[in-house]
Design a protein around this motif. Structure first.
Motif, short mmCIF file in Angstrom:
data_model
loop_
_atom_site.label_atom_id
_atom_site.label_comp_id
_atom_site.label_asym_id
_atom_site.label_seq_id
_atom_site.Cartn_x
_atom_site.Cartn_y
_atom_site.Cartn_z
N ALA A 1 -1.08 0.62 3.24
CA ALA A 1 0.22 0.17 2.92
C ALA A 1 0.17 -0.09 1.23
N GLU A 2 -0.98 -0.42 0.79
CA GLU A 2 -0.92 -0.73 -0.61
C GLU A 2 -0.60 0.42 -1.54
N ILE A 3 -1.30 1.81 -0.89
CA ILE A 3 -0.95 3.13 -1.59
C ILE A 3 0.60 3.18 -1.56
N ALA B 1 5.79 3.61 -4.17
CA ALA B 1 7.18 3.33 -4.43
C ALA B 1 7.64 2.60 -5.63
N ALA B 2 6.58 2.07 -6.39
CA ALA B 2 6.80 1.33 -7.56
C ALA B 2 6.85 2.27 -8.71
N THR C 1 5.69 9.38 4.91
CA THR C 1 5.29 9.70 6.32
C THR C 1 4.20 8.92 6.48
N ILE C 2 4.02 8.26 7.41
CA ILE C 2 2.87 7.52 7.56
C ILE C 2 2.20 7.40 9.03
N SER C 3 1.10 7.06 9.23
CA SER C 3 0.49 6.93 10.59
C SER C 3 1.01 5.64 11.25
N GLU D 1 0.22 -1.86 9.60
CA GLU D 1 0.36 -2.65 8.32
C GLU D 1 1.19 -3.19 7.74
N LEU D 2 2.43 -2.50 7.76
CA LEU D 2 3.69 -2.82 7.17
C LEU D 2 4.28 -4.15 7.81
#
Length: 346
Positions: A290-292, A297-298, A305-307, A313-314
């Protein structure tokens, strides 16, 4: 009966507004003694509302402080449904509330207005994970590929993908991405056409090989929506734009595994899209944390797309969970003080 001055003012109002005002005055006058008590909110007078029945609703216009349901309003007052509630499985959850929704003259902005250009996809072929994560209401759609199908024990066939798509759409997904397979351009084009025929919301993925790029160019001319995938270098984004792809999916985690600064490479890809004036979206895949996601995003990335693991984690930050538990404990300690008052003040 109205005082003469109030009656004369009422005559100046448009008929609809006058009717609304008269109705509100009648409600307030008939229930003021038992339904409301004066309190102070935000430093200004407000009304502490009595409980509302399941079919009740009121629309108060022009007040400085916005109020919500409390139990005990007269049954003749009716509540309307909240507008909006678009997005993900949350739409079905919102509809299930039915009469418990509130219509205010100044409702919250629609979800699409607040989401801006961001899109988040769930990367899995496991239907059980759809049921867990899509109802969160944060996912725009679902992505899959033959590797994920194998991992979930799903057959790599048009029929099986049709069922996966139906499952995703039934839980609120707005798009479903699945990958064409075959040994050459002809196979990829034919498979892509079959997958696109499942539903207009299906986006067909093709790898950024010579055959895949040619197939993408043919399919887009046939009206098929395309996502080029397995992108490992910025120049491949330009190739995808030239082929008419709607999405291009770089693998940020795998690029990092290969000794490349994946975050910097994806940021460059975003700049290529912006500089070309293209509407192609950089769909960031292989996100390892989630950090990546937050870091990218910043830097301006808006589509991921995420697992299922990253999805957890979000919504699973330990500090947030601890704070939420403290809120619930405080509410429990004071529960006896709010017994019989299930709403909030106007």
């Amino acid at each position: 009966r109205l005082p003469s001055k109030a009656a004369s003012e009422m005559q100046r109002l448009p008929s609809k507004a006058a009717a609304e005002m008269l109705g509100l005055m009648l409600v307030l006058s008939s229930t003021a003694a038992s339904a409301f008590s004066t309190s102070s909110v935000c430093g200004s007078p407000s009304l502490a509302c009595r409980p509302l029945s399941a079919r009740s609703s009121v629309n108060v216009r022009g007040s400085a402080c916005i109020g919500t349901l409390s139990m005990g309003y007269p049954p003749e007052i009716t509540y309307g449904k909240l507008p909006g509630a678009e997005g993900g499985g949350a739409k079905r959850v919102a509809e299930a509330w039915g009469g418990g929704q509130i219509a205010l003259s100044q409702p919250a902005p629609r979800g699409a207005e607040l989401q801006g250009s961001s899109r988040l996809f769930l990367d899995t072929a496991d239907v059980a994970e759809y049921s867990v994560h899509l109802p969160l209401g944060i996912f725009y759609g679902v992505t899959s590929n033959p590797t994920l199908l194998e991992r979930a024990g799903v057959e790599c066939s048009v029929k099986a993908l049709r069922e996966l798509a139906r499952a995703a759409f039934s839980l609120g997904a707005q798009e479903f991405m699945c990958q064409a397979w075959g040994e050459g351009v002809g196979d990829l084009v034919e498979r892509g056409r079959q997958l696109a025929a499942i539903d207009a919301r299906v986006v067909v993925k093709v790898p950024l090989t010579a055959a895949g790029v040619q197939a993408a160019a043919v399919l887009t001319r046939l009206g098929v929506r395309i996502c080029t995938t397995a992108c490992y270098a910025p120049h491949q984004v330009f190739t995808s734009i030239a082929a008419g792809a709607e999405y291009v999916a770089p693998y940020v985690g795998r690029m990092t595994d290969n000794g490349v600064d994946g975050v910097a490479a994806v940021a460059s890809m975003n700049k290529i899209v912006a500089g070309s004036g293209s509407r192609t979206r950089v769909l960031v895949a292989s996100v390892r944390s989630a950090e990546i996601l937050g870091n990218l995003a910043a830097l301006g990335c808006n589509t991921f797309t995420i697992s299922p693991q990253i999805a957890r984690e979000l919504v699973g930050d330990p500090a947030t969970i601890k704070a939420a538990a403290e809120f619930e404990e405080a509410a429990r300690r004071k529960q006896e003080n709010s017994r019989g008052n299930m709403g909030f003040s106007i």
